[in-house]
Scaffold this motif. Structure first.
Motif, PDB file in Angstrom:
ATOM      1  N   ASP A  64     -39.242   9.282 131.023  1.00 53.82           N
ATOM      2  CA  ASP A  64     -37.982   8.467 130.699  1.00 53.82           C
ATOM      3  C   ASP A  64     -36.970   8.845 131.628  1.00 53.82           C
ATOM      4  O   ASP A  64     -35.984   8.036 131.568  1.00 53.82           O
ATOM      5  N   HIS A  65     -37.158   9.766 132.728  1.00 57.77           N
ATOM      6  CA  HIS A  65     -35.849  10.025 133.350  1.00 57.77           C
ATOM      7  C   HIS A  65     -36.282  10.005 134.961  1.00 57.77           C
ATOM      8  O   HIS A  65     -35.466  10.066 135.919  1.00 57.77           O
ATOM      9  N   ASP A 117     -31.726  16.157 128.889  1.00 61.34           N
ATOM     10  CA  ASP A 117     -32.045  16.268 127.400  1.00 61.34           C
ATOM     11  C   ASP A 117     -31.889  17.671 126.815  1.00 61.34           C
ATOM     12  O   ASP A 117     -32.555  17.882 125.678  1.00 61.34           O
ATOM     13  N   HIS A 170     -29.946  10.756 126.164  1.00 61.18           N
ATOM     14  CA  HIS A 170     -30.052   9.625 125.185  1.00 61.18           C
ATOM     15  C   HIS A 170     -28.658   9.996 124.192  1.00 61.18           C
ATOM     16  O   HIS A 170     -28.323  10.842 124.052  1.00 61.18           O
ATOM     17  N   HIS A 185     -34.317  16.146 134.947  1.00 64.79           N
ATOM     18  CA  HIS A 185     -35.726  16.983 134.523  1.00 64.79           C
ATOM     19  C   HIS A 185     -36.919  15.963 134.628  1.00 64.79           C
ATOM     20  O   HIS A 185     -36.699  14.798 135.320  1.00 64.79           O
TER      21      HIS A 185
HETATM   22 ZN    ZN Z   1     -35.543  11.800 127.811  1.00 61.27          ZN
END
Ligand code: ZN
Ligand code: ZN
Length: 246
Positions: free
Chosen positions: A68-69, A177, A225, A64
């Motif tokens: 953070d990805h 996520d 995560h 996605h």
């Molecule tokens: Zn994330």
């Protein structure tokens, strides 16, 4: 340093954010997700700890568009690697500050895990992303022509363009996520569950997207995560439904 979590499947990143590499032998390596921008510093060292170099990587597939990805997507593109993302997340990836959530993320700042995560993201360059490179569109139901031939399943909710990638020969489902295996309050390991309403674009849609995982046979679920879950997709979905969304 990276850890091998399954034969041919490596987990890298930090205790806060995972990215993965899937070794497909002579076909090369597919990387899933691209961490925070600051992770670029350790990229070559992490790959070397798996026994790879950037030249072995044939594709980077993003689950996605959250920063953070996608943080190292520009570095991968600059190395000549094709980066894949669902088109519904392209605008978000290009402009991380436009991210919208069900509930204000600020409402979760009293939780220690939120504090720790936000602090980590700040240290790892979340406010200084490199421009997002052009990406190739993922489409629901397609078998992606990259090493490992993952099947793409569109699972909107956490973001509009969230996707699950199932690598059949590895028995691995990368869920991004849609599911995490961390307790959102404490940050400690927990059973698979949805992200909080402070992180999801639309939690009800995310919950409904769990339906789309029906029939997936992968035994190992690899979240963005938290640690991997080895009891199968079906059980992961069942625990997420039971726990609900906070
Ligand atoms: Zn994330
Ligand atoms: Zn996310």
């Amino acid at each position: 340093m990276a850890t091998q979590v399954l034969p041919g499947v490596w987990s890298a990143g930090t205790r806060y954010v995972n990215w993965y590499a899937v070794d497909c032998g002579a076909d090369g390596v597919t990387v899933v997700d691209a961490g925070l921008p600051g992770y670029r510093r350790d990229l070559d060292r992490e790959l070397a700890s798996m026994g790879f170099a950037r030249a072995d990587v044939r594709a980077v597939v993003l689950t996605h568009g959250h920063i953070d990805h996608v943080g190292m997507a520009a570095a991968w593109a600059a190395s000549g690697v094709n980066v894949f993302l669902h088109p519904a997340d392209a605008a978000l990836a290009a402009a991380p500050k436009t991210n919208k959530t069900d509930r204000p993320a600020l409402a979760y700042l009293r939780w220690p895990a939120t504090w720790a995560f936000v602090g980590h993201c700040l240290r790892e360059g979340v406010l200084r992303p490199e421009p997002m490179p052009p990406t190739t569109a993922l489409a629901d139901g397609e078998i992606l022509p990259v090493p490992g031939a993952p099947t793409v399943t569109h699972v909107p909710g956490h973001t509009d363009g969230s996707c699950v990638l199932e690598f059949p020969a590895h028995g691995a489902a990368f869920v991004g996520d849609l599911l995490c295996t961390l307790d959102p309050k404490t940050g400690r390991p927990a059973d698979p569950q949805l992200q909080t309403r402070g992180s999801n674009r639309d939690s009800d849609t995310a919950m409904a997207s769990l339906e789309r995982l029906a029939g997936m046979t992968a035994r190992t679920v690899l979240p963005g995560h938290g640690r991997v879950w080895r009891d199968g997709v079906e059980a992961a979905v069942a625990t997420a439904r039971r726990i609900g969304c906070r």
